[in-house]
Design an enzyme around this catalytic site. Structure first.
Site, PDB file in Angstrom:
ATOM      1  N   CYS A 215       0.881  -1.160   0.000  1.00  9.35           N
ATOM      2  CA  CYS A 215       0.000   0.000   0.000  1.00  9.35           C
ATOM      3  C   CYS A 215       0.923   1.216   0.000  1.00  9.35           C
ATOM      4  CB  CYS A 215      -0.966  -0.027   1.184  1.00  9.35           C
ATOM      5  SG  CYS A 215      -0.191  -0.248   2.804  1.00  9.35           S
ATOM      6  N   ALA A 216       0.543   2.301   0.630  1.00 13.35           N
ATOM      7  CA  ALA A 216       1.410   3.477   0.608  1.00 13.35           C
ATOM      8  C   ALA A 216       2.640   3.281   1.495  1.00 13.35           C
ATOM      9  CB  ALA A 216       0.629   4.717   1.042  1.00 13.35           C
TER      10      ALA A 216
END
Length: 207
Positions: A150-151
């Site tokens: 994800c981020a």
């Protein structure tokens, strides 16, 4: 039947602050090459010194090996930790950050999936949990390895990895979270995801 002697909710109260406090830590990795169908196998070892864990580089900027067929990271780690990516030789990449563009793929990756979810307690991951766990496991059975990102590799990707460990690695919520926190101390799924994972665990409680 799985051991329910320690409740998941109590575990998360214990581990969430500990995980957040570990963000500045890092990791020591020992790599063992294996010539079987699964390809390169990597094991991450925590080395205790005077009761503390000695960590070599920031987990936030590293790719964290979880188990055969699975690793997780933040988006930038694919570039800041190219050494681990090269050793793992991933064949599948799952991007679960809605706000990020499609990920440029490492040369060994032949499959790419994107799950458009945000890191909010109101986001419902449950419609995606079985599908993502199935994708990871099928890739493993085919001799490959999936990196989920994800981020930051802290909340969304961690939640999906916990779901995989519950469904396919015969772990209850407590053990899945504990295992993932040992692999990557900075994990910190938001409280909405925690509740969804507890519900997801219930589907497999009697397996």
């Amino acid at each position: 039947m799985r051991d329910k002697s320690s409740g998941p909710s109590a575990l998360f109260k214990q581990y969430r602050p500990r995980a957040a406090a570990s963000m500045a830590g890092g990791i020591m990795m020992v790599v063992a090459r294996n010539n079987n169908a699964a390809g390169v196998q990597c094991d991450r070892l925590r080395v205790p010194v005077n009761g503390e864990i000695v960590l070599k580089k920031s987990d936030l900027w590293s790719v964290s090996y979880v188990c055969p067929g699975l690793a997780l990271c933040g988006a930038l780690s694919l570039y800041t930790d190219k050494e681990t990516v090269s050793l793992l030789q991933p064949t599948c990449l799952i991007n679960c950050a809605q706000e990020l563009p499609d990920t440029p793929l490492p040369e060994t990756v032949t499959k790419y999936h994107k799950v458009t979810v945000t890191d909010s307690p109101d986001t419902d991951l449950r419609p995606h949990m079985d599908r993502i766990a199935d994708l990871i496991h099928q890739e493993y059975l085919n001799g490959g390895l999936t990196i989920v990102h994800c981020a930051a590799g802290v909340s969304r990707s961690a939640a999906f990895c916990i779901a995989y460990l519950i469904k396919y690695r015969a772990m209850d919520m407590t053990n899945a979270y504990r295992h993932l926190a040992m692999c990557r101390p900075c994990i910190n799924p938001n409280q909405g995801f925690v509740g969804q994972l507890i519900e997801f665990e219930g589907k497999f409680a009697d397996d």
